[in-house]
Structure formats: C-alpha cells, structure tokens
Design an enzyme around this catalytic site. Structure first.
Site, PDB file in Angstrom:
ATOM      1  N   ASN A  51      48.171  56.505  92.297  1.00 45.12           N
ATOM      2  CA  ASN A  51      46.960  55.756  91.945  1.00 45.12           C
ATOM      3  C   ASN A  51      46.998  54.417  92.675  1.00 45.12           C
ATOM      4  O   ASN A  51      47.786  53.543  92.321  1.00 45.12           O
ATOM      5  CB  ASN A  51      46.911  55.553  90.429  1.00 45.12           C
ATOM      6  CG  ASN A  51      45.675  54.775  89.995  1.00 45.12           C
ATOM      7  OD1 ASN A  51      44.765  54.539  90.789  1.00 45.12           O
ATOM      8  ND2 ASN A  51      45.645  54.385  88.725  1.00 45.12           N
TER       9      ASN A  51
ATOM     10  N   LYS B 213      44.801  52.174  92.680  1.00 44.00           N
ATOM     11  CA  LYS B 213      44.093  51.121  91.927  1.00 44.00           C
ATOM     12  C   LYS B 213      43.209  50.318  92.895  1.00 44.00           C
ATOM     13  O   LYS B 213      42.556  50.926  93.728  1.00 44.00           O
ATOM     14  CB  LYS B 213      45.113  50.266  91.158  1.00 44.00           C
ATOM     15  CG  LYS B 213      46.037  51.153  90.296  1.00 44.00           C
ATOM     16  CD  LYS B 213      46.919  50.413  89.336  1.00 44.00           C
ATOM     17  CE  LYS B 213      47.760  51.416  88.545  1.00 44.00           C
ATOM     18  NZ  LYS B 213      48.587  50.792  87.518  1.00 44.00           N
TER      19      LYS B 213
ATOM     20  N   HIS C  96      42.401  55.801  82.028  1.00 43.38           N
ATOM     21  CA  HIS C  96      43.541  54.945  82.389  1.00 43.38           C
ATOM     22  C   HIS C  96      43.514  53.689  81.511  1.00 43.38           C
ATOM     23  O   HIS C  96      42.448  53.159  81.209  1.00 43.38           O
ATOM     24  CB  HIS C  96      43.475  54.568  83.869  1.00 43.38           C
ATOM     25  CG  HIS C  96      44.740  53.957  84.366  1.00 43.38           C
ATOM     26  ND1 HIS C  96      45.083  52.642  84.090  1.00 43.38           N
ATOM     27  CD2 HIS C  96      45.761  54.477  85.087  1.00 43.38           C
ATOM     28  CE1 HIS C  96      46.266  52.402  84.639  1.00 43.38           C
ATOM     29  NE2 HIS C  96      46.700  53.489  85.249  1.00 43.38           N
TER      30      HIS C  96
ATOM     31  N   GLU D  69      44.059  50.720  82.136  1.00 43.62           N
ATOM     32  CA  GLU D  69      43.378  49.552  82.721  1.00 43.62           C
ATOM     33  C   GLU D  69      41.871  49.651  82.521  1.00 43.62           C
ATOM     34  O   GLU D  69      41.189  48.624  82.368  1.00 43.62           O
ATOM     35  CB  GLU D  69      43.757  49.422  84.207  1.00 43.62           C
ATOM     36  CG  GLU D  69      45.187  48.902  84.355  1.00 43.62           C
ATOM     37  CD  GLU D  69      45.914  49.387  85.599  1.00 43.62           C
ATOM     38  OE1 GLU D  69      45.267  49.864  86.547  1.00 43.62           O
ATOM     39  OE2 GLU D  69      47.163  49.285  85.607  1.00 43.62           O
TER      40      GLU D  69
ATOM     41  N   GLU E 123      51.117  57.692  79.812  1.00 40.55           N
ATOM     42  CA  GLU E 123      51.495  56.413  80.400  1.00 40.55           C
ATOM     43  C   GLU E 123      51.670  55.371  79.299  1.00 40.55           C
ATOM     44  O   GLU E 123      50.673  54.827  78.792  1.00 40.55           O
ATOM     45  CB  GLU E 123      50.408  55.929  81.364  1.00 40.55           C
ATOM     46  CG  GLU E 123      50.185  56.816  82.549  1.00 40.55           C
ATOM     47  CD  GLU E 123      49.653  56.043  83.750  1.00 40.55           C
ATOM     48  OE1 GLU E 123      50.281  56.110  84.806  1.00 40.55           O
ATOM     49  OE2 GLU E 123      48.637  55.342  83.607  1.00 40.55           O
TER      50      GLU E 123
ATOM     51  N   GLY F 213      53.361  48.889  85.594  1.00 36.45           N
ATOM     52  CA  GLY F 213      53.441  47.695  86.432  1.00 36.45           C
ATOM     53  C   GLY F 213      54.438  46.654  85.977  1.00 36.45           C
ATOM     54  O   GLY F 213      54.414  45.514  86.439  1.00 36.45           O
TER      55      GLY F 213
ATOM     56  N   SER G  54      55.800  52.579  86.083  1.00 35.05           N
ATOM     57  CA  SER G  54      56.910  52.024  86.870  1.00 35.05           C
ATOM     58  C   SER G  54      57.831  53.098  87.460  1.00 35.05           C
ATOM     59  O   SER G  54      59.034  52.865  87.610  1.00 35.05           O
ATOM     60  CB  SER G  54      57.719  51.021  86.043  1.00 35.05           C
ATOM     61  OG  SER G  54      56.921  49.890  85.725  1.00 35.05           O
TER      62      SER G  54
HETATM   63  O1  LIG Z   1      48.266  54.954  87.400  1.00 31.19           O
HETATM   64  C1  LIG Z   1      49.423  54.588  87.528  1.00 31.19           C
HETATM   65  C2  LIG Z   1      50.116  53.890  86.486  1.00 31.19           C
HETATM   66  O2  LIG Z   1      49.310  52.933  85.898  1.00 31.19           O
HETATM   67  C3  LIG Z   1      51.492  53.428  86.809  1.00 31.19           C
HETATM   68  O3  LIG Z   1      51.475  52.260  87.583  1.00 31.19           O
HETATM   69  P1  LIG Z   1      52.887  51.659  88.061  1.00 31.19           P
HETATM   70  O4  LIG Z   1      53.635  52.774  88.719  1.00 31.19           O
HETATM   71  O5  LIG Z   1      52.541  50.560  89.024  1.00 31.19           O
HETATM   72  O6  LIG Z   1      53.585  51.183  86.830  1.00 31.19           O
END
Ligand SMILES: O=C[C@H](O)COP(=O)(O)O
Length: 284
Positions: free
Chosen positions: A25, A27, A107, A109, A180, A186, A226
């Site tokens: 992803n 983002k 998600h 976010e 998640e 993150g 993460s």
């Molecule tokens: O969509 C992916 C997740 O939100 C994980 O993000 P991350 O690997 O940066 O923690």
C-alpha cells in the site's frame, strides 16, 4: 481444512493450501509519477508470487500499464452507487474501467482521518463486490487502547460483521481480510507473530459464525503493521496468516523484494506431505 486427492486408487488427505499474497500500500506516495512508474517497473521483474500494489489514484493508470490490472489495487472506492456531483470521489465503475482487480476498503487511515465508519465501510464493500471479478481487501483491527482493554477480538468481530452484513456467501471468494492492529501501523511495532496468529484464528472463528467452516478456512487473512524484511518470515510461518499488507517497506524496492521472497515453511511442508501421500502405495 482438508481436501481429498485420489491417487493410485486411494483417496488421501492433504491440507488445503491458501494462496499467499503480498500487498504493498503506497498510501500518498511516492512524490512523482516518474518515481511511481520506476517503482512499478522494478516490481515487474519479481513475479514469483501473488503481489498487488495500491498506488495513489492519479498514478493508477500508469502503474496498471506497467504491471497489469491483476497486480494493481485501488486504495479506496466511493460508497455510493451513482455518478454525479461528488467532488473528489472515485466510483467503482471508474476503478473497474482501469482494469484494476482489487479494492482496499476500511483501512484505519480512512476510518480515523476521513470518517469512514462501519456503515460507510459496509457500503464500500458492497460497491466493490458489485463490480465483476473485483476483490475486496477489507481492513480491520484494534487500537492500542482496545488491545490494552483486552477487546481486540470483539473489535475485529464487530468490524467484520458490520462490513460483511448482507454479503452473500457466494461472494466471499472475492473477499480478503487484512488484519492490521492500528498501533502497529507505521510505528515499527510489529505484533508478535503468535499474538497475530491468535487474532487471525479468531477472525476465522468469526467468519465461520457468519458463514460456515469452509468459507472460514478458504478466505485469505493477511497481516499488516510495520512488516519488514526482518519480520516477514516469522509472521508468514503462522498457520492462519496468508500474506502481508505492507506500507512503508513497499516503497523501498530492496525491502519489498525481500518481503515478497519470504520463506514459506507451510507451503514446503504441505508440498512434501502431499508428495508423500500421493506416492503412498495401495495396500492389498
Ligand atoms: O496498508 C498498510 C499498513 O497500513 C501497514 O503500513 P506500515 O507497513 O507502514 O506499518
């Protein structure tokens, strides 16, 4: 879940193997179209396993041209079944017109920053599954506070039940769950693999309650939060974890390539067991 394989006039049982999936992803990254196409091009050479990337909407067409729609997902979808005066929204048919085959829904976010509540998430699941041959990757997960209160499974069950309300069992082969934990996204704080495994198992229990054991056993459940080259092998060794949804590390080619090449002890063990079973002699 076991399947029967007929070999040499005997039926032998081998465990059902869910296909693994690695999703990246992006983002609101990277910063330019040139970087996005470069990232996609570098990925095009690594096709050993099922891999999907979710670029930002403005880059989706270019990335799809490089990777093909099967390997590209949409980060979101409008919850409305219409077109018209909805500034900034992108409808399901628009996404499908690009040849994109997966849509990310729910998600954290989107839930936290853009107000996607359980009703909106449920509407987005419906809009996604209304598209021909398009898979919905549904994200669920608890906050740190909810984990500390010991209500992780309750939160996941509520999010799952509400998002899937009214979704026919026949559509569940086009649903992937991404667990998640919000506190792991993150932050560099990876959920311990055994702890994630417990939640994945609970998610299957919830799916069995909503649908049945077969669906619970066949739906792919990914872990996200993460994930890195250092953590992916341990995470993927867990029996109910079928893949990973990667954020930050998916933007770093070498890291993402290592994640894609995770060690897969389940597939190896099952393949060896399957071979052993298939060559098993017929008893007199
Ligand atoms: O969509 C992916 C997740 O939100 C994980 O993000 P991350 O690997 O940066 O923690």
């Amino acid at each position: 879940m076991l399947v029967l394989i007929a070999a040499s006039a005997v039926a032998v049982e081998v465990p059902m193997l869910r296909k693994t999936l690695v999703a990246g992803n992006w983002k609101m990254n990277p910063g330019s179209l040139a970087e996005a196409t470069e990232l996609a091009s570098s990925l095009a050479a690594h096709e050993a396993r099922d891999v999907i990337v979710f670029p930002p909407f403005p880059f989706a067409h270019a990335v799809t041209s490089v990777l093909g729609g099967d390997k590209v997902g949409s980060q979101d979808i409008c919850h409305l079944d219409t077109k018209g005066a909805f500034t900034g929204e992108v409808s399901g048919p628009m996404i499908a017109a690009l040849g994109i085959k997966t849509v990310l829904v729910g998600h954290s976010e989107r839930r936290v920053f853009f107000g996607d509540d359980d009703d909106v998430v449920a509407a987005k699941v419906k809009q996604t599954l209304a598209l021909d041959d398009v898979t919905c990757m549904l994200c669920i997960g608890e906050t740190r506070d909810e984990r500390d209160q010991g209500i992780t499974v309750d939160i996941c069950n509520v999010q799952l039940s509400k998002a899937l309300a009214g979704i026919d069992a026949a559509l569940m082969d086009r649903v992937v769950i991404a667990y998640e934990p919000v506190w792991a996204i993150g932050t560099g704080l990876v959920c311990e693999p055994e702890v994630a495994q417990d939640t994945h198992a609970a998610i299957r229990t919830c799916l069995a309650a909503i649908y049945d054991e077969d669906i619970a056993a066949n739906v792919r459940v990914l872990y996200g939060g993460s994930v890195s080259p250092a953590s992916v092998d341990d995470i993927m060794s867990m029996p109910d974890i079928d893949g990973v949804l990667v954020g930050g590390a998916s933007l770093v080619p070498d890291s993402f390539f290592r994640i894609i090449r995770f060690e897969d002890p389940k597939a190896t063990a099952i393949a060896e067991e399957g071979v052993k079973n298939i060559v098993q002699p017929v008893s007199a």
